[in-house]
Enzyme design. Sequence first.
Site, PDB file in Angstrom:
ATOM      1  N   GLN A 148       2.746  -6.670  10.991  1.00  0.00           N
ATOM      2  CA  GLN A 148       2.883  -5.382  11.505  1.00  0.00           C
ATOM      3  C   GLN A 148       2.122  -5.340  12.880  1.00  0.00           C
ATOM      4  O   GLN A 148       1.084  -6.026  13.234  1.00  0.00           O
ATOM      5  CB  GLN A 148       2.152  -4.521  10.362  1.00  0.00           C
ATOM      6  CG  GLN A 148       2.395  -3.088  10.933  1.00  0.00           C
ATOM      7  CD  GLN A 148       2.057  -2.004   9.519  1.00  0.00           C
ATOM      8  OE1 GLN A 148       1.796  -2.498   8.526  1.00  0.00           O
ATOM      9  NE2 GLN A 148       1.555  -0.836   9.977  1.00  0.00           N
TER      10      GLN A 148
ATOM     11  N   SER B  69       0.041 -11.639   7.298  1.00  0.00           N
ATOM     12  CA  SER B  69       0.059 -10.229   6.726  1.00  0.00           C
ATOM     13  C   SER B  69       1.343  -9.934   6.164  1.00  0.00           C
ATOM     14  O   SER B  69       2.058 -10.548   5.324  1.00  0.00           O
ATOM     15  CB  SER B  69      -0.657  -9.224   7.484  1.00  0.00           C
ATOM     16  OG  SER B  69      -1.015  -8.077   6.840  1.00  0.00           O
ATOM     17  N   LEU B  70       1.771  -8.663   6.634  1.00  0.00           N
ATOM     18  CA  LEU B  70       3.254  -8.452   6.216  1.00  0.00           C
ATOM     19  C   LEU B  70       4.151  -9.444   6.312  1.00  0.00           C
ATOM     20  O   LEU B  70       5.187  -9.558   5.490  1.00  0.00           O
ATOM     21  CB  LEU B  70       3.805  -7.241   7.037  1.00  0.00           C
ATOM     22  CG  LEU B  70       5.232  -6.857   7.053  1.00  0.00           C
ATOM     23  CD1 LEU B  70       5.705  -6.247   5.515  1.00  0.00           C
ATOM     24  CD2 LEU B  70       5.628  -5.863   8.237  1.00  0.00           C
TER      25      LEU B  70
ATOM     26  N   ARG C 121       4.460  -1.092  -0.653  1.00  0.00           N
ATOM     27  CA  ARG C 121       3.117  -1.386   0.196  1.00  0.00           C
ATOM     28  C   ARG C 121       2.545  -0.557   0.848  1.00  0.00           C
ATOM     29  O   ARG C 121       1.502  -0.263   1.275  1.00  0.00           O
ATOM     30  CB  ARG C 121       3.282  -2.902   0.342  1.00  0.00           C
ATOM     31  CG  ARG C 121       2.060  -3.543   1.004  1.00  0.00           C
ATOM     32  CD  ARG C 121       2.403  -5.146   1.642  1.00  0.00           C
ATOM     33  NE  ARG C 121       1.238  -5.824   1.947  1.00  0.00           N
ATOM     34  CZ  ARG C 121       0.888  -6.061   3.152  1.00  0.00           C
ATOM     35  NH1 ARG C 121       1.610  -5.607   4.213  1.00  0.00           N
ATOM     36  NH2 ARG C 121      -0.142  -6.799   3.507  1.00  0.00           N
TER      37      ARG C 121
ATOM     38  N   HIS D 170      -6.903  -5.348   5.146  1.00  0.00           N
ATOM     39  CA  HIS D 170      -7.593  -6.539   5.141  1.00  0.00           C
ATOM     40  C   HIS D 170      -9.051  -6.469   4.738  1.00  0.00           C
ATOM     41  O   HIS D 170      -9.874  -7.383   5.146  1.00  0.00           O
ATOM     42  CB  HIS D 170      -7.094  -7.609   5.801  1.00  0.00           C
ATOM     43  CG  HIS D 170      -5.533  -8.003   5.896  1.00  0.00           C
ATOM     44  ND1 HIS D 170      -5.081  -8.589   4.828  1.00  0.00           N
ATOM     45  CD2 HIS D 170      -4.697  -7.801   6.796  1.00  0.00           C
ATOM     46  CE1 HIS D 170      -3.939  -8.743   5.087  1.00  0.00           C
ATOM     47  NE2 HIS D 170      -3.466  -8.263   6.256  1.00  0.00           N
TER      48      HIS D 170
ATOM     49  N   GLN E  44      -4.181 -10.403  -1.141  1.00  0.00           N
ATOM     50  CA  GLN E  44      -3.908 -10.483   0.369  1.00  0.00           C
ATOM     51  C   GLN E  44      -4.422  -9.170   1.132  1.00  0.00           C
ATOM     52  O   GLN E  44      -4.703  -9.151   2.232  1.00  0.00           O
ATOM     53  CB  GLN E  44      -2.566 -10.875   0.489  1.00  0.00           C
ATOM     54  CG  GLN E  44      -2.035 -11.149   2.022  1.00  0.00           C
ATOM     55  CD  GLN E  44      -0.954 -10.238   2.271  1.00  0.00           C
ATOM     56  OE1 GLN E  44      -0.878  -9.144   2.240  1.00  0.00           O
ATOM     57  NE2 GLN E  44      -0.013 -11.039   3.198  1.00  0.00           N
TER      58      GLN E  44
END
Length: 312
Positions: free
Chosen positions: A11, A91-92, A116, A200, A249
């Site tokens: 992202q 991440s994403l 999500r 995160h 995560q």
Amino acid sequence: MSKIALIFSGQGAQYAGMGKELYESIDECREVFDIADRELGLSIKDICFDGGDGKIDKTEYTQPAILTTSIAALRAFEKEGIEYHAVAGLSLGEYSALVSCGMISFEECVKLVRKRGLFMEEAVKDVDGTLAAIIGLDVDQVEELVNKAKEEDVLQISNLNCPKQIVIGGETAAIDRAVEIAKEMGAKRALKLNVSGPFHTKLLKEAAENLYNEMNNIEFKENSLPIYMNVNGEKLNSSDGIKEIMKLQVMSSVYWEKSIRNMINDGIDTFIEIGPGRVLSGFVKKVDRKLNCMNIEDLKTLENTLSKLRGE
């Protein structure tokens, strides 16, 4: 012979117009966007190609939009029959990596990442938190910085991207203190990021739990090749524990530099960034400038990457 890893955008890489050329030119890419529209019951095409009246920057839509663009770019690459040997995503982008190694279908994944995004938005809507980039300090110094600045607030390392480029996340008061202390500690730059929440970090625990419940409706398959995971930077060779890993995560540090170093140690010498932007390529080069880095996000970058791989 090069050993290739595909790495997938996270992202923040989104922009209006992403994926449009691929959609208009390659049947396999068009099919990906059509599947996304059908599964989500909305026009991902409008969001990716025209910005969707600002939806492109709203997490709920950003996440499936980047995933769709990335998988479309992946299909354009796979069509050429070039073998790759490992995958990872920031991440994403880790969800695109899961699709690429066969652990989850795109149809299931695009619905999951939209949820999500919704869970993440919901978890931070009443939280006064953000992220900050700390440039020029090493990990030990940033850990010292976090301990000095957090006081009674939540503050932790969010992303270890590459040498001396680390992102911290937490409550805004602690972030503000950290930015000032970082400058006193000799950081080249310390700046708050324009994001919608402290991603995160443990402030995303509610989103992580909701995501885990959602994943209980999905059967993850065994991966067809190694995938290097954000939560520890290590190679995953089977689907054992994948739901727990993906739950963690959302609220844990992203060990991106460690993932890259572990891939290098396993013989990877060529990294192809799949999806919008070239941020990850920059991180890889800061780990080791000798590595080959390419990207695929449109027809020109697809052509350039294929030419390099074929030695043309």
